[in-house]
Write a protein that holds these residues in place. Structure first.
Motif, PDB file in Angstrom:
ATOM      1  N   GLY A   1     105.191  70.954   7.842  1.00  0.00           N
ATOM      2  CA  GLY A   1     107.147  70.559   7.365  1.00  0.00           C
ATOM      3  C   GLY A   1     107.764  70.993   8.629  1.00  0.00           C
ATOM      4  O   GLY A   1     107.448  71.317   9.984  1.00  0.00           O
ATOM      5  N   HIS A   2     108.390  71.748   8.465  1.00  0.00           N
ATOM      6  CA  HIS A   2     109.494  72.336   8.881  1.00  0.00           C
ATOM      7  C   HIS A   2     108.665  73.812   9.930  1.00  0.00           C
ATOM      8  O   HIS A   2     109.185  73.837  11.156  1.00  0.00           O
ATOM      9  CB  HIS A   2     110.656  73.245   8.344  1.00  0.00           C
ATOM     10  CG  HIS A   2     111.802  73.720   8.838  1.00  0.00           C
ATOM     11  ND1 HIS A   2     113.136  72.929   9.839  1.00  0.00           N
ATOM     12  CD2 HIS A   2     112.267  75.157   9.341  1.00  0.00           C
ATOM     13  CE1 HIS A   2     113.145  73.757  11.085  1.00  0.00           C
ATOM     14  NE2 HIS A   2     113.624  75.482  10.383  1.00  0.00           N
ATOM     15  N   TYR A   3     107.958  74.109   9.628  1.00  0.00           N
ATOM     16  CA  TYR A   3     106.938  75.371  10.630  1.00  0.00           C
ATOM     17  C   TYR A   3     105.897  74.937  10.715  1.00  0.00           C
ATOM     18  O   TYR A   3     105.361  75.546  11.331  1.00  0.00           O
ATOM     19  CB  TYR A   3     106.961  76.619   9.491  1.00  0.00           C
ATOM     20  CG  TYR A   3     108.184  76.858   8.582  1.00  0.00           C
ATOM     21  CD1 TYR A   3     109.453  77.527   9.480  1.00  0.00           C
ATOM     22  CD2 TYR A   3     107.868  76.668   7.353  1.00  0.00           C
ATOM     23  CE1 TYR A   3     110.114  78.288   9.078  1.00  0.00           C
ATOM     24  CE2 TYR A   3     109.070  77.424   6.719  1.00  0.00           C
ATOM     25  CZ  TYR A   3     110.089  77.739   7.651  1.00  0.00           C
ATOM     26  OH  TYR A   3     111.221  78.740   6.194  1.00  0.00           O
ATOM     27  N   SER A   4     105.733  73.642  11.646  1.00  0.00           N
ATOM     28  CA  SER A   4     105.045  72.408  12.126  1.00  0.00           C
ATOM     29  C   SER A   4     104.517  73.351  13.410  1.00  0.00           C
ATOM     30  O   SER A   4     105.755  73.833  14.156  1.00  0.00           O
ATOM     31  CB  SER A   4     104.708  71.392  11.945  1.00  0.00           C
ATOM     32  OG  SER A   4     103.898  71.200  12.610  1.00  0.00           O
ATOM     33  N   ASP A   5     103.512  74.072  14.310  1.00  0.00           N
ATOM     34  CA  ASP A   5     103.361  74.020  14.887  1.00  0.00           C
ATOM     35  C   ASP A   5     104.079  75.930  15.403  1.00  0.00           C
ATOM     36  O   ASP A   5     104.546  76.127  16.928  1.00  0.00           O
ATOM     37  CB  ASP A   5     103.953  73.447  16.629  1.00  0.00           C
ATOM     38  CG  ASP A   5     103.070  71.974  16.809  1.00  0.00           C
ATOM     39  OD1 ASP A   5     101.682  72.355  16.412  1.00  0.00           O
ATOM     40  OD2 ASP A   5     103.861  70.919  16.664  1.00  0.00           O
ATOM     41  N   VAL A   6     104.436  76.371  14.683  1.00  0.00           N
ATOM     42  CA  VAL A   6     105.100  77.752  14.451  1.00  0.00           C
ATOM     43  C   VAL A   6     104.508  78.214  13.566  1.00  0.00           C
ATOM     44  O   VAL A   6     104.297  78.187  12.383  1.00  0.00           O
ATOM     45  CB  VAL A   6     106.478  77.382  14.402  1.00  0.00           C
ATOM     46  CG1 VAL A   6     107.228  79.370  14.008  1.00  0.00           C
ATOM     47  CG2 VAL A   6     107.338  76.931  14.436  1.00  0.00           C
ATOM     48  N   ARG A   7     104.186  80.015  14.680  1.00  0.00           N
ATOM     49  CA  ARG A   7     103.345  80.500  13.617  1.00  0.00           C
ATOM     50  C   ARG A   7     104.355  82.455  14.153  1.00  0.00           C
ATOM     51  O   ARG A   7     105.077  82.443  14.408  1.00  0.00           O
ATOM     52  CB  ARG A   7     101.998  81.146  15.033  1.00  0.00           C
ATOM     53  CG  ARG A   7     101.098  79.999  14.785  1.00  0.00           C
ATOM     54  CD  ARG A   7      99.890  80.530  15.635  1.00  0.00           C
ATOM     55  NE  ARG A   7      99.223  79.135  15.684  1.00  0.00           N
ATOM     56  CZ  ARG A   7      97.959  79.013  15.559  1.00  0.00           C
ATOM     57  NH1 ARG A   7      97.622  80.032  15.216  1.00  0.00           N
ATOM     58  NH2 ARG A   7      96.911  78.043  15.838  1.00  0.00           N
ATOM     59  N   ALA A   8     103.457  82.624  12.531  1.00  0.00           N
ATOM     60  CA  ALA A   8     104.848  83.977  12.310  1.00  0.00           C
ATOM     61  C   ALA A   8     103.613  85.223  12.517  1.00  0.00           C
ATOM     62  O   ALA A   8     102.135  85.085  11.852  1.00  0.00           O
ATOM     63  CB  ALA A   8     104.581  84.335  10.553  1.00  0.00           C
TER      64      ALA A   8
END
Length: 285
Positions: free
Chosen positions: A264-271
Motif C-alpha cells: 500500500g502506502h509504504y510500498s518500496d519503502v523500508r524502515a
C-alpha cells in the motif's frame, strides 16, 4: 486546618474588643500556625499533582518521567511549548507520548549515519546475486523521532540497574560503526567557534557500552514499536538465532536485511530504527 484558622481569627477579634490580650496573642499564634500548616499542605498537594495523559487509542495512562527527568535528551520537544522554548525543563511528573518529524537541518546527520555504517559485505541471508541483492547505498526519505516518557523511564531505570551491578564495562574494540560515524560527524579542522556541529542524539555512557544501533523491520511494524515499544514474542521465529531477544546491528546494511518493504502506502519503502542500546558487559562466543 482551615476551620481552625477561621475560629482562631474570630477568637482574636473578640479578644481585641474585650481587651483580653493574652487570649488575643494565643489566638493569633494558633491562627498563624494553622495558616502555615495550610500552606505546607497546599504545596505538597501541588507538587504531587500531575497532568494525567492517556493514550488516545487505548485510554491507557502514560507513565510520567520520574527520576528519568534528569537525563532527558536536550533536543526533545515533548516537554516544551515550542522548539524555541529553551527555558522549559523536564520534571518528574511530566508525561508525553509523541512522534516528531526530524527538522530538515538534522536530515544530513542521519543520511551521514547511513552512509558511514554501510558495508559492502555479503552474509548468509543476503548474497550479491541474490534476490534482493546487496544494495549499493541508502537514501533517507524521512526521520521520525520517538518521544515517550514511559519508554524512556523504563530504559533509564534498567540502565541504572546495569550501572549498579557493573559500575564499568570493558570497552568495545574496535568501537561500533555508529560511534565512529557520530565522532567523525562532529570533527573538523576548523576552530570550534567557527565550526561546531552537535548531532541530534543523546549523550551516551560509554562506560556501560551505551551505543546507537540499527534495527530493521517493515514500516508498519516499526510504527508499532514506536507506539508500544519492543515486544519479544515467543515462538515467532524472529530474533532466535542466539536465543529469544532483541537483535540490533552496527551496520545499516545488516539491519536492512530485515527491513522488508510493505504494501500500500509504504510500498518500496523500508524502515530502520536507530535505537539507543545499553549493552553492558559483552560475552564473546
Amino acid at each position: 486546618t482551615m476551620i481552625t484558622m477561621i475560629i482562631m481569627i474570630m477568637v482574636a477579634v473578640m479578644s481585641f474588643f474585650l481587651e483580653e490580650w493574652k487570649l488575643l496573642l494565643l489566638a493569633l499564634a494558633v491562627a498563624l500556625l494553622s495558616f502555615l500548616l495550610l500552606i505546607c499542605c497546599w504545596w505538597r498537594i501541588r507538587s504531587q499533582k500531575r497532568k494525567i495523559l492517556t493514550r488516545s487509542d487505548t485510554e491507557i495512562e502514560v507513565l510520567p518521567l520520574g527520576e528519568a527527568a534528569k537525563s532527558v535528551p536536550k533536543y526533545w520537544t515533548g516537554f516544551r511549548e515550542s522548539k524555541d522554548d529553551t527555558r522549559a525543563k523536564a520534571t518528574e511528573d511530566l508525561a508525553f507520548d509523541e512522534l516528531h518529524y526530524a527538522p530538515h537541518e538534522d536530515m544530513k546527520f542521519f543520511q551521514d549515519m547511513l552512509n558511514k555504517t554501510y558495508k559492502d559485505i555479503v552474509t548468509h541471508d543476503r548474497q550479491k546475486d541474490g534476490d534482493p541483492g546487496l544494495p549499493t547505498g541508502y537514501q533517507l526519505l524521512k526521520a521520525i523521532r520517538v518521544e515517550d516518557s514511559a519508554m524512556f523511564r523504563r530504559y533509564s531505570e534498567r540502565r541504572e540497574r546495569i550501572k549498579q551491578r557493573r559500575e564499568t564495562c570493558e570497552p568495545l574494540e574496535p568501537a561500533t560503526l555508529t560511534r565512529q560515524a557520530i565522532e567523525s560527524y562532529t570533527k573538523s579542522w576548523l576552530p570550534m567557534w567557527i565550526w561546531s556541529k552537535e548531532p541530534p542524539i543523546a549523550d551516551l555512557d560509554h562506560s556501560l557500552n551505551e551505543v546507537y544501533l540499527w534495527h530493521g523491520t517493515p514500516v508498519r511494524q516499526g510504527l508499532a514499536i514506536a507506539q508500544d515499544d519492543f515486544k519479544i514474542l515467543a515462538g515467532s521465529g524472529n530474533g532466535s538465532m542466539f536465543g529469544e531477544g532483541l537483535y540490533f546491528a552496527e551496520s545499516c546494511t545488516k539491519a536492512d536485511e530485515y527491513a522488508r518493504d510493505d504494501t500500500g502506502h509504504y510500498s518500496d519503502v523500508r524502515a530502520l530504527l536507530l535505537c539507543r542500546v545499553c549493552m553492558g558487559s559483552i560475552h564473546y562466543t
